[in-house]
Design a protein around this motif. Structure first.
Motif, mmCIF file in Angstrom:
data_model
loop_
_atom_site.group_PDB
_atom_site.id
_atom_site.type_symbol
_atom_site.label_atom_id
_atom_site.label_comp_id
_atom_site.label_asym_id
_atom_site.label_seq_id
_atom_site.Cartn_x
_atom_site.Cartn_y
_atom_site.Cartn_z
ATOM 1 N N CYS A 1 13.993 2.855 3.133
ATOM 2 C CA CYS A 1 15.120 2.856 4.057
ATOM 3 C C CYS A 1 16.078 3.993 3.717
ATOM 4 O O CYS A 1 15.933 4.675 2.696
ATOM 5 C CB CYS A 1 15.848 1.517 4.027
ATOM 6 S SG CYS A 1 16.519 1.055 2.440
ATOM 7 N N GLN A 2 17.053 4.180 4.604
ATOM 8 C CA GLN A 2 18.076 5.194 4.357
ATOM 9 C C GLN A 2 18.729 4.927 3.008
ATOM 10 O O GLN A 2 19.028 3.792 2.667
ATOM 11 C CB GLN A 2 19.123 5.147 5.463
ATOM 12 C CG GLN A 2 20.203 6.184 5.295
ATOM 13 C CD GLN A 2 20.891 6.467 6.599
ATOM 14 O OE1 GLN A 2 20.270 6.968 7.524
ATOM 15 N NE2 GLN A 2 22.166 6.159 6.675
ATOM 16 N N GLY A 3 18.917 5.968 2.238
ATOM 17 C CA GLY A 3 19.466 5.811 0.895
ATOM 18 C C GLY A 3 18.398 5.908 -0.179
ATOM 19 O O GLY A 3 18.717 5.896 -1.368
ATOM 20 N N ALA A 4 17.142 6.028 0.225
ATOM 21 C CA ALA A 4 16.062 6.183 -0.753
ATOM 22 C C ALA A 4 16.252 7.500 -1.511
ATOM 23 O O ALA A 4 16.723 8.491 -0.955
ATOM 24 C CB ALA A 4 14.706 6.179 -0.050
ATOM 25 N N THR A 5 15.887 7.492 -2.777
ATOM 26 C CA THR A 5 16.004 8.693 -3.597
ATOM 27 C C THR A 5 14.651 9.385 -3.659
ATOM 28 O O THR A 5 13.640 8.750 -3.945
ATOM 29 C CB THR A 5 16.479 8.339 -5.016
ATOM 30 O OG1 THR A 5 17.675 7.573 -4.924
ATOM 31 C CG2 THR A 5 16.739 9.588 -5.837
ATOM 32 N N CYS A 6 14.653 10.687 -3.385
ATOM 33 C CA CYS A 6 13.421 11.481 -3.395
ATOM 34 C C CYS A 6 13.574 12.653 -4.351
ATOM 35 O O CYS A 6 14.687 13.089 -4.635
ATOM 36 C CB CYS A 6 13.121 12.002 -1.994
ATOM 37 S SG CYS A 6 12.912 10.717 -0.749
ATOM 38 N N SER B 1 4.804 6.766 -0.318
ATOM 39 C CA SER B 1 4.598 7.832 0.663
ATOM 40 C C SER B 1 5.065 9.158 0.065
ATOM 41 O O SER B 1 5.924 9.181 -0.809
ATOM 42 C CB SER B 1 5.393 7.546 1.941
ATOM 43 O OG SER B 1 4.964 6.367 2.568
ATOM 44 N N LYS B 2 4.494 10.254 0.547
ATOM 45 C CA LYS B 2 4.853 11.581 0.052
ATOM 46 C C LYS B 2 5.104 12.510 1.232
ATOM 47 O O LYS B 2 4.539 12.330 2.298
ATOM 48 C CB LYS B 2 3.752 12.132 -0.839
ATOM 49 C CG LYS B 2 3.549 11.333 -2.118
ATOM 50 C CD LYS B 2 2.530 12.000 -3.014
ATOM 51 C CE LYS B 2 2.157 11.206 -4.224
ATOM 52 N NZ LYS B 2 3.174 10.734 -5.063
ATOM 53 N N ALA B 3 5.943 13.515 0.994
ATOM 54 C CA ALA B 3 6.277 14.482 2.044
ATOM 55 C C ALA B 3 5.824 15.874 1.647
ATOM 56 O O ALA B 3 5.710 16.197 0.468
ATOM 57 C CB ALA B 3 7.782 14.476 2.303
ATOM 58 N N THR B 4 5.592 16.684 2.663
ATOM 59 C CA THR B 4 5.179 18.068 2.463
ATOM 60 C C THR B 4 6.319 19.006 2.823
ATOM 61 O O THR B 4 6.996 18.815 3.834
ATOM 62 C CB THR B 4 3.953 18.379 3.337
ATOM 63 O OG1 THR B 4 2.876 17.527 2.924
ATOM 64 C CG2 THR B 4 3.526 19.830 3.212
ATOM 65 N N ILE C 1 6.895 16.226 -2.332
ATOM 66 C CA ILE C 1 8.109 15.406 -2.373
ATOM 67 C C ILE C 1 7.700 13.947 -2.467
ATOM 68 O O ILE C 1 6.910 13.463 -1.654
ATOM 69 C CB ILE C 1 8.984 15.643 -1.128
ATOM 70 C CG1 ILE C 1 9.399 17.120 -1.043
ATOM 71 C CG2 ILE C 1 10.207 14.735 -1.156
ATOM 72 C CD1 ILE C 1 10.060 17.495 0.271
ATOM 73 N N GLU C 2 8.222 13.258 -3.472
ATOM 74 C CA GLU C 2 7.894 11.852 -3.639
ATOM 75 C C GLU C 2 9.151 11.000 -3.665
ATOM 76 O O GLU C 2 10.246 11.480 -3.937
ATOM 77 C CB GLU C 2 7.052 11.626 -4.890
ATOM 78 C CG GLU C 2 7.705 12.063 -6.169
ATOM 79 C CD GLU C 2 6.740 11.967 -7.345
ATOM 80 O OE1 GLU C 2 6.953 11.077 -8.181
ATOM 81 O OE2 GLU C 2 5.802 12.778 -7.411
ATOM 82 N N ILE C 3 8.959 9.735 -3.365
ATOM 83 C CA ILE C 3 10.058 8.772 -3.344
ATOM 84 C C ILE C 3 10.142 8.143 -4.730
ATOM 85 O O ILE C 3 9.153 7.586 -5.222
ATOM 86 C CB ILE C 3 9.816 7.702 -2.265
ATOM 87 C CG1 ILE C 3 9.768 8.370 -0.892
ATOM 88 C CG2 ILE C 3 10.878 6.612 -2.324
ATOM 89 C CD1 ILE C 3 9.184 7.530 0.207
ATOM 90 N N ILE C 4 11.302 8.250 -5.374
ATOM 91 C CA ILE C 4 11.446 7.658 -6.712
ATOM 92 C C ILE C 4 12.210 6.342 -6.679
ATOM 93 O O ILE C 4 12.185 5.578 -7.638
ATOM 94 C CB ILE C 4 12.079 8.644 -7.715
ATOM 95 C CG1 ILE C 4 13.411 9.179 -7.227
ATOM 96 C CG2 ILE C 4 11.127 9.789 -8.005
ATOM 97 C CD1 ILE C 4 14.122 10.082 -8.225
ATOM 98 N N ASP C 5 12.889 6.047 -5.555
ATOM 99 C CA ASP C 5 13.532 4.748 -5.353
ATOM 100 C C ASP C 5 13.547 4.468 -3.859
ATOM 101 O O ASP C 5 14.033 5.292 -3.081
ATOM 102 C CB ASP C 5 14.953 4.729 -5.911
ATOM 103 C CG ASP C 5 15.639 3.396 -5.667
ATOM 104 O OD1 ASP C 5 15.096 2.358 -6.097
ATOM 105 O OD2 ASP C 5 16.700 3.389 -5.025
ATOM 106 N N HIS C 6 13.016 3.334 -3.441
ATOM 107 C CA HIS C 6 12.827 3.008 -2.028
ATOM 108 C C HIS C 6 14.132 2.780 -1.262
ATOM 109 O O HIS C 6 14.147 2.789 -0.043
ATOM 110 C CB HIS C 6 11.924 1.795 -1.863
ATOM 111 C CG HIS C 6 12.297 0.641 -2.733
ATOM 112 N ND1 HIS C 6 13.394 -0.148 -2.492
ATOM 113 C CD2 HIS C 6 11.721 0.178 -3.860
ATOM 114 C CE1 HIS C 6 13.465 -1.077 -3.432
ATOM 115 N NE2 HIS C 6 12.461 -0.896 -4.277
#
Length: 159
Positions: free
Chosen positions: A8-13, A98-101, A110-115
């Motif tokens: 959700c919004q506020g996730a740390t990447c 999930s990962k981003a390019t 780019i990876e999510i370290i906190d959802h």
């Protein structure tokens, strides 16, 4: 299959080539919230959240750009959950793995370290909880179920 949190919004990447994390900002829809009892802060993130979708739009200095400032841009997401589609933007929800390019970095850099989800304990949670379980989790408190008409069956914490 292990459980995975929705993002959700506020996730740390973070980016594998950057020096600092940044916070995800959902810009593709404004109605679908998760993990937010008031429905005001935690918009559900989807694979349609591309472009400049972070609060600062930078992951610090980028090692792929000779340590010049990063200009975070997401071109695509991978690893999203295809069985849930948000009607507003036709996007599939992101999962914590999930990962981003980024066009500068590499695929899935780019990876999510906190959802981004947080625990919000409400009076209703305490009312629905088993007092014996609460006593095990918090042995220093005494969770009493009052049956008084002025108390309305709420649980009280006494020291």
């Amino acid at each position: 299959m292990s459980e995975k949190h929705l993002v959700c919004q506020g996730a740390t990447c973070k980016c594998n080539f950057g020096t600092t994390p940044d916070t995800l900002k959902v810009k593709t829809q404004s109605k679908r919230y998760i993990n937010d009892k008031d429905g005001k802060k935690k918009l559900t993130a989807t694979h349609k959240d591309i472009g400049k979708t972070f609060e600062k739009n930078t992951f610090g200095n980028c090692s792929k750009m000779n340590n010049n400032p990063c200009q975070a841009v997401v071109t695509e997401w991978s690893g999203y959950y295809e069985k849930i589609t948000i009607e507003d933007n036709k996007g599939h929800v992101l999962l914590e793995d999930s990962k981003a390019t980024c066009p500068v970095g590499a695929k899935d850099c780019i990876e999510i370290i906190d959802h981004g989800q947080v625990c919000e304990v409400t009076a209703q949670n305490l009312k629905n909880a088993d007092p014996n379980v609460l006593a095990e989790l918090c042995p220093f408190f005494d969770f009493l179920a009052e049956e008084d008409e002025n108390v309305h069956d709420e649980y009280y914490v006494s020291l």
